[in-house]
Design an enzyme around this catalytic site. Structure first.
Site, PDB file in Angstrom:
ATOM      1  N   ARG A  77       0.857  -1.191   0.000  1.00 53.29           N
ATOM      2  CA  ARG A  77       0.000   0.000   0.000  1.00 53.29           C
ATOM      3  C   ARG A  77       0.891   1.239   0.000  1.00 53.29           C
ATOM      4  NH1 ARG A  77      -2.601   2.830   4.999  1.00 53.29           N
ATOM      5  NH2 ARG A  77      -3.775   4.425   3.909  1.00 53.29           N
ATOM      6  N   HIS A 121      -2.880  10.923   1.269  1.00 52.79           N
ATOM      7  CA  HIS A 121      -2.305  10.659   2.595  1.00 52.79           C
ATOM      8  C   HIS A 121      -1.679  11.972   3.085  1.00 52.79           C
ATOM      9  CE1 HIS A 121      -0.766   7.239   5.312  1.00 52.79           C
ATOM     10  NE2 HIS A 121      -0.380   8.362   5.890  1.00 52.79           N
ATOM     11  N   GLU A 166      -7.111   8.329   6.963  1.00 56.88           N
ATOM     12  CA  GLU A 166      -7.300   8.903   8.294  1.00 56.88           C
ATOM     13  C   GLU A 166      -7.780  10.359   8.275  1.00 56.88           C
ATOM     14  OE1 GLU A 166      -3.589   8.354  10.345  1.00 56.88           O
ATOM     15  OE2 GLU A 166      -3.866   6.215  10.535  1.00 56.88           O
ATOM     16  N   ASN A 294      -7.141   1.501  10.271  1.00 60.12           N
ATOM     17  CA  ASN A 294      -5.815   1.656  10.876  1.00 60.12           C
ATOM     18  C   ASN A 294      -6.018   1.644  12.383  1.00 60.12           C
ATOM     19  OD1 ASN A 294      -5.048   2.130   8.274  1.00 60.12           O
ATOM     20  ND2 ASN A 294      -4.378   4.240   8.597  1.00 60.12           N
ATOM     21  N   TYR A 296      -3.728   1.404  16.218  1.00 59.86           N
ATOM     22  CA  TYR A 296      -2.462   1.272  16.936  1.00 59.86           C
ATOM     23  C   TYR A 296      -2.646   1.029  18.426  1.00 59.86           C
ATOM     24  CZ  TYR A 296      -0.174   2.755  12.682  1.00 59.86           C
ATOM     25  OH  TYR A 296       0.277   2.798  11.390  1.00 59.86           O
ATOM     26  N   GLU A 352      -3.445  -0.366   8.160  1.00 58.79           N
ATOM     27  CA  GLU A 352      -2.244  -0.072   8.972  1.00 58.79           C
ATOM     28  C   GLU A 352      -2.401  -0.678  10.353  1.00 58.79           C
ATOM     29  OE1 GLU A 352      -1.045   4.035   9.493  1.00 58.79           O
ATOM     30  OE2 GLU A 352      -1.516   4.468   7.392  1.00 58.79           O
TER      31      GLU A 352
HETATM   32  O1  IFM Z   1       3.011   7.275  10.130  1.00 58.80           O
HETATM   33  C1  IFM Z   1       1.648   7.295  10.403  1.00 58.80           C
HETATM   34  C2  IFM Z   1       0.840   7.214   9.139  1.00 58.80           C
HETATM   35  O2  IFM Z   1       1.160   8.203   8.229  1.00 58.80           O
HETATM   36  C3  IFM Z   1      -0.642   7.313   9.449  1.00 58.80           C
HETATM   37  N1  IFM Z   1      -1.012   6.376  10.470  1.00 58.80           N
HETATM   38  C4  IFM Z   1      -0.214   6.290  11.657  1.00 58.80           C
HETATM   39  C5  IFM Z   1       1.249   6.140  11.289  1.00 58.80           C
HETATM   40  C6  IFM Z   1       2.117   6.009  12.549  1.00 58.80           C
HETATM   41  O3  IFM Z   1       1.976   7.103  13.376  1.00 58.80           O
END
Ligand code: IFM
Length: 447
Positions: A77, A121, A166, A294, A296, A352
């Protein structure tokens, strides 16, 4: 140890984004983007770092494709830099910019790696920012025109498209907190930017259908798994509010449910209404083929009647990673289960997921990023659990292929499974790269 087998045909990939890896910011007639402007402004990015060179992927993409092939990636991607393709964001098209993405796509396909292309992005052409950026409704129309020319050029080979990456981050952090480009702090501009970004998404989906290209298109939202800080009913209500201001604000309109009432009320009370015109919500709800997620981390939520939004993040209880959020690998499975239930089990791609682990080379030159390996294994175990429960997850992209420009943090935060030496631009696969190759080879993970 247990081995968790993923479904047959599950795709394993890695992700990057143009401004974070390409460099070559003023080559081959590329126009400037808001991130060039922002990063060149003193004090905006740590140590004054910029994406001028980044990983120099623009010149080294062939070596990077070799690396991907070596890892065994099934899909990659990446994002297209709008100002490389249209230097001002409208009007003139830059053939040299399009030719770069042609070469990249061809190189991937030659190695059997499926390209997945993000159209936006975060790097809005500065020419459009000068006309008001996302606060200007016309930007949505310009985005659809740009998308159409990329479909036209690459759509014979690219069949997976992501409109926006995002929107919550680039609208709120770019226009409310000012921590990211274009560095604005204005709630009215924020509300306009949110609505126009979503409108741009809808218009780009419509342009894809009109292009006659075959393939699939969706949006990628940033997500946090929200957990109640305690078991009081008002805490659960606060969790729902957190979901309104995050997930439901961006997923809701895309799934035809409009904006959450709580969010509309909040912005109206601040004299910052969403500029919704007749037909907009229908346009935003143009049917998509998948949902890109995405994720985290998680956040523990508690009620905050003193705050306009009605909730706040409670103190973390898990160890913190360098970016400041909790190491909470259970969050991925939890969130996927929640979102699948909330929106009727859509097809999902994890566009992500990753871990910031700033491990540097040891005396033998090896990079032992064991925190990343450990957490990724647990993230995947949670994802596997969600799939077992019926979530329709078909692909997983690790963020990131290599260490790159982490926005306002510059190069200090490392998310790559391949180490980038930013002085020499040498790439060195880390322990996590070998680990991920094995996950891919076995289509499963040992935990
Ligand atoms: O690096 C970023 C990415 O550009 C968008 N999502 C989170 C990643 C890590 O912070």
């Amino acid at each position: 140890m247990a081995f968790l087998q993923f479904p047959e045909g599950f795709q394993w990939g890695a992700a990057t984004a143009a401004y974070q890896v390409e460099g070559a910011y003023n080559e081959d007639d590329r126009g400037l983007s808001i991130w060039d402007t922002f990063s060149h402004q003193p004090g905006m990015v740590e140590r004054g770092e910029t994406g001028d060179v980044a990983c120099d992927h623009y010149h080294r993409f062939r070596d990077d494709i070799e690396l991907m092939a070596h890892l065994g990636l099934g899909t990659y991607r990446f994002s297209v830099s709008w100002s490389r393709v249209q230097p001002f964001g409208y009007g003139a098209v830059n053939e040299k910019g399009l030719a770069f993405y042609d070469r990249l796509v061809d190189g991937l396909i030659e190695k059997g790696i499926q390209p997945a292309v993000t159209l936006y992005h975060w790097d809005l052409p500065q020419g459009l920012q000068d006309l008001g950026g996302w606060a200007n409704r016309d930007t949505a129309e310009r985005f659809a025109e740009y998308a159409a020319l990329v479909y036209d050029r690459l759509g014979d080979r690219v069949t997976r498209w992501i409109t926006l990456n995002e929107p919550i981050v680039f609208t709120l952090m770019g226009h409310l907190t000012g921590r990211m480009a274009p560095g604005i702090r204005d709630i009215g501009i924020t509300a306009r930017s949110i609505h126009h970004a979503l409108l741009a998404h809808g218009r780009a989906v419509a342009a894809f259908r009109a292009s006659g290209r075959t393939g699939e298109i969706g949006i990628t939202n940033a997500n946090t798994s929200y957990e109640p800080a305690d078991d009081r009913p008002e805490t659960q209500q606060a969790v729902e509010l957190a979901r309104d201001f995050d997930s439901r604000l961006f997923h809701g309109p895309v799934f035809g449910r409009g904006y959450p009432e709580s969010v509309l009320r909040y912005y109206e009370a601040k004299d910052a209404p969403f500029p919704i015109e007749a037909g907009d919500l229908e346009a935003i709800a143009a049917p998509t083929d998948f949902l890109g997620l995405n994720l985290y981390s998680r956040a523990r939520i508690e009620p905050a009647p003193d705050r306009g939004v009605g909730y706040r993040n409670a103190a973390p209880t898990l160890p913190l990673l360098p970016m400041g959020y909790e190491a909470a690998p259970h969050a991925l499975g939890d969130f996927v289960r929640w979102v699948s239930k909330e929106y009727g089990n859509p097809r999902i791609y994890i566009t992500e997921n990753g871990v910031c682990d700033n491990a540097e080379p040891g005396p033998d030159g090896r990079i032992d990023d064991h925190v990343r390996v450990d957490l990724l294994g647990q993230f995947l175990a949670g994802l596997h659990g969600a799939i077992q429960k019926g979530a329709d997850v078909r692909a997983y992209y690790q963020w990131s292929l290599m260490d790159n420009f982490e926005w306002a943090y510059g190069y200090r935060m490392r998310f790559g499974m391949v180490h980038t030496d930013f002085a020499t631009l040498e790439r060195t696969p880390k322990r996590s790269a070998a680990w991920y190759s094995e996950v891919i080879r076995r289509n499963g993970v040992e935990v």
